[in-house]
Design an enzyme around this catalytic site. Structure first.
Site, PDB file in Angstrom:
ATOM      1  N   CYS A  54      25.819   8.465  -0.857  1.00 47.47           N
ATOM      2  CA  CYS A  54      24.961   7.267  -0.921  1.00 47.47           C
ATOM      3  C   CYS A  54      23.616   7.504  -0.224  1.00 47.47           C
ATOM      4  O   CYS A  54      23.566   7.818   0.964  1.00 47.47           O
ATOM      5  CB  CYS A  54      25.691   6.082  -0.290  1.00 47.47           C
ATOM      6  SG  CYS A  54      24.638   4.666   0.059  1.00 47.47           S
ATOM      7  N   GLY A  55      22.527   7.326  -0.953  1.00 47.73           N
ATOM      8  CA  GLY A  55      21.194   7.532  -0.386  1.00 47.73           C
ATOM      9  C   GLY A  55      20.878   6.588   0.748  1.00 47.73           C
ATOM     10  O   GLY A  55      20.255   6.965   1.746  1.00 47.73           O
ATOM     11  N   HIS A  56      21.305   5.327   0.623  1.00 49.84           N
ATOM     12  CA  HIS A  56      21.037   4.344   1.681  1.00 49.84           C
ATOM     13  C   HIS A  56      21.812   4.702   2.956  1.00 49.84           C
ATOM     14  O   HIS A  56      21.332   4.496   4.069  1.00 49.84           O
ATOM     15  CB  HIS A  56      21.419   2.943   1.212  1.00 49.84           C
ATOM     16  CG  HIS A  56      20.687   2.514  -0.016  1.00 49.84           C
ATOM     17  ND1 HIS A  56      19.318   2.560  -0.122  1.00 49.84           N
ATOM     18  CD2 HIS A  56      21.130   2.040  -1.208  1.00 49.84           C
ATOM     19  CE1 HIS A  56      18.952   2.128  -1.316  1.00 49.84           C
ATOM     20  NE2 HIS A  56      20.034   1.814  -1.997  1.00 49.84           N
TER      21      HIS A  56
END
Length: 495
Positions: A54-56
């Protein structure tokens, strides 16, 4: 991976062996084997459920670690922990994790949804407020300095009598904020250190002027307005963390200035914003947006702009119709900004409506193409029933509808009573039509131009019946997509 010993602090049958819980950058690493144990050891635990891809989550990781370190240095009882939800599926399901990252705060075992920001200071302030009193007592200068220096924004009330009406109002306002620290002092030494007088309230911040005195009647409404306004920089930079404060505040008129970090625009143009920002403070927010950030592409699209156009500015009113205003002179200079904003407040500006150029072949196929300039001529033709699909290029439901809608257009392409049309509602705006979900399908009836929205099944048969019955035959609602399906970009109703 580094490991640290965490003492279990409970004695069973005299004394038991200490339990080892692994940590990474002072963050407890939890799984099904040690999750319950960690919550038993610590009264206050903030748990992040994340996915490695997940980038976040990746963006949050360094701030989360920084917050954990700050809490440790402060001697806080709060611990930060994380759970890889892709491995610990049972834990994720138990806590109803539906997206990443999801953060839950456990206060003596009781879960509470985390509602703070994703910067280290925001995290520290939020968990501190949730694990202790809303207002921190500042008994001496050392305590006051430590409190003021700990975060970017701190609000301190100087009250000799902490039972006074103003002091109680101050403490009530503190309950409305999780992201900022509120402190109170009755100490003469603390008063002297900050040159404060009895009854005064100061907001300390690590930007702009550094220290601001509240002036006016001490009321909940006035204090909240003061905190909301002064806690934001004079010129706020839009990002994932500031979005909620920028677009959720009481000031609904914003000047958005799109700049390129890569091109050095911030260094060149931000200085030009400062003087007009001071002149209109309290009436209008000045916000910069880095056009280089891919997450901001949707905002550029919303204004009908491309990255190549920066530096560029737009004024927006965050009311129901989301009115936009475009300067005639695009120059980002103090004088031009002052003139543009003054003209807006003097009521001299006309609203800017987006429109695409009309394609030469707009009426050559069964589905007619509408833009801002030809919409009224086609849709309000009183001799025909006109069905219009308002769509967004990124909308999945619109893409699914496209082949069926094309069949519908072919079916009626030779009709002299029925017109099938479509309009990209993200690139074309109408003063009298508001679109809040995609696709929106509306029939404009002949003679009256009455608008009837379609909420039935998206099949050729159902759409045909709707048109031929002049909007009388329709079925129950079906799924649509909100104007912005990306959680990281503010939707139109949040801008």
């Amino acid at each position: 991976m580094k490991f640290a010993l965490v003492l279990f602090g409970l004695f069973v049958a005299g004394c038991s062996a200490a339990t080892e819980i692994p940590t990474e950058d002072e963050v407890l690493v939890l799984g099904k084997d040690n999750y319950d144990e960690a919550l038993s050891q610590h009264d206050y635990v903030l748990v992040e459920f994340y996915a490695p891809w997940c980038g976040h989550c990746k963006a949050l990781a360094p701030e989360y670690a920084k917050a954990a370190k700050k809490l440790l240095e402060q001697g806080s009882a709060v611990k930060l922990a994380k759970v890889d939800a892709t491995i610990e599926a049972e834990l994720a399901e138990k806590h109803e994790v539906k997206g990443y990252p999801t953060l839950k705060f456990f206060r003596k075992g009781t879960p509470l949804d985390y509602t703070g920001g994703r910067q280290a200071d925001d995290i520290v302030n939020w968990v501190t407020k949730k694990s202790g009193p809303a207002v921190v007592p500042l008994a001496d200068v050392e305590a006051a300095k430590k409190f003021v220096d700990a975060t970017n924004v701190a609000i301190v009330g100087f009250f000799k009598d902490q039972e006074s009406a103003d002091a109680k109002t101050f403490m009530e306002v503190a309950n409305h904020y999780d992201e900022y620290g509120f402190g109170v002092s009755s100490s003469d030494d603390v008063f002297g250190e900050y040159s404060a007088e009895d009854g005064q309230i100061y907001l300390f911040k690590k930007f702009d002027e550094g220290k601001v005195l509240f002036e006016g009647e001490v009321s909940i409404e006035n204090l909240k307005k003061f905190v909301d306004l002064q806690s934001l920089p004079l010129i706020a930079e839009f990002n994932q963390e500031s979005a909620r404060r920028i677009f959720g505040g009481d000031i609904k008129t914003h000047l958005l200035v799109f700049l390129s970090q890569e091109a050095g625009h911030f260094e060149k143009y931000v200085e030009e914003l400062k003087e007009p920002a001071k002149n209109f403070r309290g009436k209008l927010l000045f916000v910069t947006i880095n056009a280089d950030d891919n997450d901001h592409e949707r905002i550029l699209e919303f204004f009908g702009m491309k990255k190549e156009e920066v530096p560029v500015m737009r004024l927006i009113q965050l009311e129901e119709d989301m009115a936009k205003y475009k300067p005639e002179n695009p120059e980002v200079s103090a004088a031009n900004i002052q003139e543009f904003v003054s003209a807006f407040f003097d009521g001299k500006l006309k609203r800017h409506l987006l429109t695409q150029d009309l394609p030469e072949d707009w009426d050559k196929t069964g589905v007619k193409v509408l833009v801002g300039t030809n919409f009224a001529e086609v849709a309000y033709d009183t001799k025909k029933h006109v069905l219009v699909e308002f769509y967004a290029p990124w909308c999945g439901h619109c893409k699914q509808l496209a082949p069926i809608y094309e069949q519908l257009g072919e079916k009626y392409k030779d009709s002299d009573k029925i017109v099938i049309a479509k309009m990209d509602a993200t690139a074309n705006e109408l003063a009298d039509v508001k679109i809040s979900s995609f696709p929106t399908i509306t029939l404009y009836k002949a003679e009256t131009n009455e608008a009837v929205e379609y909420n039935g099944e998206r099949t050729l048969e159902a759409l045909s019946k709707f048109v031929e019955s002049e909007g009388k035959e329709t079925q129950g609602p079906v799924e649509t997509e909100e104007e912005d399906e990306d959680d990281d970009v503010p939707r139109k109703d949040e801008l």
